[in-house]
Write an enzyme that holds these catalytic residues in place. Structure first.
Site, PDB file in Angstrom:
ATOM      1  N   SER A 128       0.799  -1.035   0.006  1.00 38.60           N
ATOM      2  CA  SER A 128      -0.062   0.020   0.029  1.00 38.60           C
ATOM      3  C   SER A 128       0.974   1.020   0.088  1.00 38.60           C
ATOM      4  CB  SER A 128      -0.960  -0.045   1.322  1.00 38.60           C
ATOM      5  OG  SER A 128      -1.468   1.378   1.446  1.00 38.60           O
ATOM      6  N   TYR A 141      -2.791  -1.490  10.480  1.00 40.60           N
ATOM      7  CA  TYR A 141      -2.628  -1.606   8.993  1.00 40.60           C
ATOM      8  C   TYR A 141      -1.478  -1.039   8.649  1.00 40.60           C
ATOM      9  CZ  TYR A 141      -3.913  -1.090   4.066  1.00 40.60           C
ATOM     10  OH  TYR A 141      -3.915  -1.355   2.567  1.00 40.60           O
TER      11      TYR A 141
HETATM   12  C1  BGC Z   1      -5.993   1.747   1.974  1.00 40.93           C
HETATM   13  C2  BGC Z   1      -7.500   2.479   1.788  1.00 40.93           C
HETATM   14  C3  BGC Z   1      -7.049   3.998   1.390  1.00 40.93           C
HETATM   15  C4  BGC Z   1      -5.876   4.209   0.581  1.00 40.93           C
HETATM   16  C5  BGC Z   1      -5.282   5.457   0.150  1.00 40.93           C
HETATM   17  C6  BGC Z   1      -4.898   1.930   0.988  1.00 40.93           C
HETATM   18  O1  BGC Z   1      -4.108   1.177   1.252  1.00 40.93           O
HETATM   19  O2  BGC Z   1      -6.645   0.437   2.131  1.00 40.93           O
HETATM   20  O3  BGC Z   1      -8.324   2.617   2.838  1.00 40.93           O
HETATM   21  O4  BGC Z   1      -8.064   4.766   1.131  1.00 40.93           O
HETATM   22  O5  BGC Z   1      -4.646   3.131   0.918  1.00 40.93           O
HETATM   23  O6  BGC Z   1      -4.776   5.926   1.378  1.00 40.93           O
END
Ligand code: BGC
Length: 255
Positions: free
Chosen positions: A143, A156
């Site tokens: 991410s 997360y």
């Molecule tokens: C998350 C989302 C978030 C996006 C941008 C992703 O990794 O799961 O919830 O909107 O990142 O910030």
């Protein structure tokens, strides 16, 4: 075709970005191993769709938070298709809690699903690659939050930060075996993980405004990069991250 005859395992492969990776990879000739832990009917439907289009896929019911299940998942790929070429650590979840709010259970769950799973799946895949003797690739769907803060989503972010270091350090360890680890860092993608935002018009507008390209990504826009990297092209890339975020992580108020 880009992935002709290659075998690719996708964790969390029956929904969201994972499902699209399975479809795109199958369309490029890969044998697909779809790991899932919930919704077997979604896996069956995905396999049927792939087979109707002339592709090959098998499902494996493996709880990726358990090392034994991950071993089974890799073994299923080898037993079914004879070898493994690429592992995609895609499965992930969010808990949307701040540092002050998070519980031990919530933290453990997020870390197990996002981080422990990727760690041990990579370990088992790497052992298989070494036994085969001709390298391999691990692609982690991390991410932008592997390196960019997201207040209110702390476990997360910590898990994705761990995934960043899995690619960095793991890639260094495995490089001499011809095994590469590359992270794909999506921004906001239109998948079930973002339903709380996409189903609320005000929140969606706010998110769209924060993205230089003005919209969420389609899962296909992530899957296309995964397929390209799984093909063995860009063969000098390892221990690094490809960001696909419409510019969100470079946003600035300009003041
Ligand atoms: C998350 C989302 C978030 C996006 C941008 C992703 O990794 O799961 O919830 O909107 O990142 O910030």
């Amino acid at each position: 075709m880009l992935l002709d005859g290659k075998t690719i395992v996708v964790t969390g492969g029956n929904s969201g970005i994972g499902e699209q990776i399975c479809l795109e990879a199958a369309a490029e000739g890969a044998n697909i191993v779809i790991d899932y832990v919930a919704h077997p009917e979604a896996t069956d439907a995905l396999i049927a769709k792939i087979e109707q289009a002339g592709g090959k896929a098998v499902g494996v019911d493996a709880d990726i938070t358990r090392a034994d299940d991950l071993r089974k998942m890799i073994q299923t790929a080898v037993d079914t298709y004879g070898r493994l070429d690429a592992l995609v650590n895609n499965a992930g979840m969010e808990d949307r809690k701040s540092l002050l709010e998070e519980t031990e259970e919530g933290y453990d769950r997020v870390m197990a699903v996002n981080m422990k799973s990727a760690f041990f799946a990579t370990q088992f895949a790497a052992k298989q690659f070494i036994a085969q003797g001709d390298g391999g690739i691990v692609l982690n769907i991390s991410s932008v939050h592997e390196d960019w803060p997201m207040p209110g989503n702390l476990a997360y972010c910590v898990s994705k930060g761990g995934m960043r270091m899995l690619a960095r350090s793991g890639g260094v360890e495995l490089g001499p075996h011809g095994i590469r680890i590359v992270n794909i860092a999506p921004g906001a993608v239109d998948t079930p993980i973002n339903t709380a935002t996409t189903s609320d018009p005000e929140k969606l507008q706010e998110l769209d405004r924060a993205i230089p390209l003005g919209r969420l990504a389609e899962p296909k826009e992530i899957a296309e990069v995964v397929v390209f990297l799984a093909s063995g092209r860009a063969a000098y890339m390892t221990s690094t991250t490809v960001t696909i975020d419409g510019g969100i992580s470079q946003g600035s108020v300009g003041l």
